[in-house]
Design a protein around this motif. Structure first.
Motif, mmCIF file in Angstrom:
data_model
loop_
_atom_site.group_PDB
_atom_site.id
_atom_site.type_symbol
_atom_site.label_atom_id
_atom_site.label_comp_id
_atom_site.label_asym_id
_atom_site.label_seq_id
_atom_site.Cartn_x
_atom_site.Cartn_y
_atom_site.Cartn_z
ATOM 1 N N ASN A 4 0.833 -1.206 0.000
ATOM 2 C CA ASN A 4 0.000 0.000 0.000
ATOM 3 C C ASN A 4 0.865 1.252 0.000
ATOM 4 O O ASN A 4 0.545 2.230 -0.672
ATOM 5 N N ARG A 5 1.948 1.219 0.752
ATOM 6 C CA ARG A 5 2.857 2.359 0.779
ATOM 7 C C ARG A 5 3.522 2.550 -0.580
ATOM 8 O O ARG A 5 3.612 3.664 -1.090
ATOM 9 N N LEU A 6 3.961 1.450 -1.171
ATOM 10 C CA LEU A 6 4.660 1.525 -2.454
ATOM 11 C C LEU A 6 3.766 2.022 -3.587
ATOM 12 O O LEU A 6 4.247 2.644 -4.530
ATOM 13 N N THR A 7 2.489 1.711 -3.508
ATOM 14 C CA THR A 7 1.576 2.076 -4.595
ATOM 15 C C THR A 7 0.756 3.325 -4.290
ATOM 16 O O THR A 7 -0.162 3.654 -5.040
ATOM 17 N N GLN A 8 1.093 3.989 -3.216
ATOM 18 C CA GLN A 8 0.363 5.215 -2.858
ATOM 19 C C GLN A 8 0.410 6.189 -4.030
ATOM 20 O O GLN A 8 1.463 6.431 -4.618
ATOM 21 N N GLY A 9 -0.726 6.712 -4.410
ATOM 22 C CA GLY A 9 -0.796 7.645 -5.523
ATOM 23 C C GLY A 9 -1.052 6.978 -6.864
ATOM 24 O O GLY A 9 -1.340 7.657 -7.845
ATOM 25 N N ALA A 10 -0.951 5.662 -6.924
ATOM 26 C CA ALA A 10 -1.232 4.939 -8.170
ATOM 27 C C ALA A 10 -2.746 4.852 -8.364
ATOM 28 O O ALA A 10 -3.509 4.943 -7.403
ATOM 29 N N PRO A 11 -3.198 4.660 -9.598
ATOM 30 C CA PRO A 11 -4.637 4.496 -9.839
ATOM 31 C C PRO A 11 -5.193 3.297 -9.064
ATOM 32 O O PRO A 11 -4.478 2.331 -8.783
ATOM 33 N N ALA A 12 -6.475 3.353 -8.733
ATOM 34 C CA ALA A 12 -7.124 2.309 -7.929
ATOM 35 C C ALA A 12 -6.962 0.919 -8.555
ATOM 36 O O ALA A 12 -6.726 -0.063 -7.850
ATOM 37 N N ARG A 13 -7.079 0.839 -9.854
ATOM 38 C CA ARG A 13 -6.964 -0.460 -10.534
ATOM 39 C C ARG A 13 -5.560 -1.041 -10.352
ATOM 40 O O ARG A 13 -5.392 -2.237 -10.119
ATOM 41 N N GLU A 14 -4.564 -0.181 -10.443
ATOM 42 C CA GLU A 14 -3.172 -0.618 -10.266
ATOM 43 C C GLU A 14 -2.931 -1.071 -8.827
ATOM 44 O O GLU A 14 -2.239 -2.063 -8.572
ATOM 45 N N ARG A 15 -3.530 -0.364 -7.890
ATOM 46 C CA ARG A 15 -3.395 -0.732 -6.470
ATOM 47 C C ARG A 15 -4.055 -2.085 -6.202
ATOM 48 O O ARG A 15 -3.547 -2.886 -5.420
ATOM 49 N N ALA A 16 -5.180 -2.345 -6.869
ATOM 50 C CA ALA A 16 -5.863 -3.636 -6.702
ATOM 51 C C ALA A 16 -5.000 -4.775 -7.244
ATOM 52 O O ALA A 16 -4.898 -5.837 -6.623
ATOM 53 N N ARG A 17 -4.376 -4.534 -8.382
ATOM 54 C CA ARG A 17 -3.483 -5.569 -8.942
ATOM 55 C C ARG A 17 -2.305 -5.808 -8.005
ATOM 56 O O ARG A 17 -1.919 -6.949 -7.744
ATOM 57 N N ALA A 18 -1.729 -4.733 -7.488
ATOM 58 C CA ALA A 18 -0.576 -4.857 -6.588
ATOM 59 C C ALA A 18 -0.963 -5.559 -5.288
ATOM 60 O O ALA A 18 -0.197 -6.371 -4.764
ATOM 61 N N ALA A 19 -2.148 -5.271 -4.768
ATOM 62 C CA ALA A 19 -2.606 -5.926 -3.537
ATOM 63 C C ALA A 19 -2.790 -7.427 -3.762
ATOM 64 O O ALA A 19 -2.432 -8.243 -2.906
ATOM 65 N N THR A 20 -3.326 -7.791 -4.906
ATOM 66 C CA THR A 20 -3.488 -9.213 -5.247
ATOM 67 C C THR A 20 -2.121 -9.882 -5.359
ATOM 68 O O THR A 20 -1.917 -10.990 -4.856
ATOM 69 N N LEU A 21 -1.208 -9.202 -5.985
ATOM 70 C CA LEU A 21 0.156 -9.710 -6.127
ATOM 71 C C LEU A 21 0.786 -9.961 -4.759
ATOM 72 O O LEU A 21 1.325 -11.034 -4.492
ATOM 73 N N ALA A 22 0.693 -8.978 -3.881
ATOM 74 C CA ALA A 22 1.304 -9.087 -2.554
ATOM 75 C C ALA A 22 0.659 -10.203 -1.737
ATOM 76 O O ALA A 22 1.359 -10.968 -1.061
ATOM 77 N N ALA A 23 -0.667 -10.293 -1.807
ATOM 78 C CA ALA A 23 -1.365 -11.315 -1.036
ATOM 79 C C ALA A 23 -1.089 -12.724 -1.555
ATOM 80 O O ALA A 23 -1.161 -13.694 -0.807
ATOM 81 N N SER A 24 -0.755 -12.819 -2.823
ATOM 82 C CA SER A 24 -0.583 -14.124 -3.463
ATOM 83 C C SER A 24 0.854 -14.620 -3.505
ATOM 84 O O SER A 24 1.087 -15.806 -3.731
ATOM 85 N N HIS A 25 1.807 -13.744 -3.291
ATOM 86 C CA HIS A 25 3.179 -14.101 -3.649
ATOM 87 C C HIS A 25 3.798 -15.232 -2.836
ATOM 88 O O HIS A 25 4.711 -15.887 -3.306
ATOM 89 N N ASP A 26 3.293 -15.522 -1.655
ATOM 90 C CA ASP A 26 3.849 -16.626 -0.872
ATOM 91 C C ASP A 26 2.928 -17.844 -0.810
ATOM 92 O O ASP A 26 3.159 -18.753 -0.023
ATOM 93 N N LEU A 27 1.897 -17.873 -1.641
ATOM 94 C CA LEU A 27 0.982 -19.021 -1.646
ATOM 95 C C LEU A 27 1.711 -20.347 -1.831
ATOM 96 O O LEU A 27 1.346 -21.347 -1.219
ATOM 97 N N GLY A 28 2.725 -20.360 -2.664
ATOM 98 C CA GLY A 28 3.457 -21.590 -2.935
ATOM 99 C C GLY A 28 4.155 -22.161 -1.719
ATOM 100 O O GLY A 28 4.418 -23.372 -1.654
ATOM 101 N N LYS A 29 4.431 -21.317 -0.742
ATOM 102 C CA LYS A 29 5.078 -21.805 0.479
ATOM 103 C C LYS A 29 4.166 -22.758 1.245
ATOM 104 O O LYS A 29 4.644 -23.609 1.990
#
Length: 134
Positions: A4-29
């Motif tokens: 959220n800090r890294l994407t502050q100021g980005a469009p809402a759609r971009e923030r949603a993609r980034a949030a999904t990315l962050a939430a998903s990135h350790d699923l394989g663990k």
């Protein structure tokens, strides 16, 4: 939090993609890591956890409902290549590289926070004082 800090100021759609990315990135663990007898979690899979995470996310029907096909492809490629930059095609969309940068920065910040949490916040003198008071 970090994404959220890294994407502050980005469009809402971009923030949603980034949030999904962050939430998903350790699923394989969830599939590749095992706790040993000493309480240490280590990888026990021939497939890297980032690649497994991308495979898990690809199976989620809601991914296709929430994002366009190209957005989903970019998310999956960024996840799949988190720890394998040599696998990123030279002709990928710029968004993939942005996702990878955000993921790397957020992951590094989270790792630093985890290191700080495991470090005692009290000094040796404070510990001695607590023992003396007990």
């Amino acid at each position: 939090e970090e994404i959220n800090r890294l994407t502050q100021g980005a469009p809402a759609r971009e923030r949603a993609r980034a949030a999904t990315l962050a939430a998903s990135h350790d699923l394989g663990k969830l599939l590749s890591y095992r706790e040993d007898t000493y309480g240490t979690w280590t990888a026990h899979s021939a497939v890297p956890h980032d690649s497994l995470g991308a495979q898990i996310l690809a199976l989620c029907p809601s991914l296709r409902l929430a994002f366009t096909a190209s957005e989903a492809e970019d998310l999956l490629l960024a996840l799949h290549t988190e720890h394998a930059p040599d696998l990123v095609p030279s002709n990928c969309r710029p968004r993939v590289q942005q996702f990878r940068r955000w993921l790397k920065e957020a992951d590094a910040a989270a790792a630093e926070q985890n290191r700080n949490r495991s470090t005692p916040a009290t000094s040796p003198a404070e510990v001695e004082e607590e023992i003396a008071d007990a």
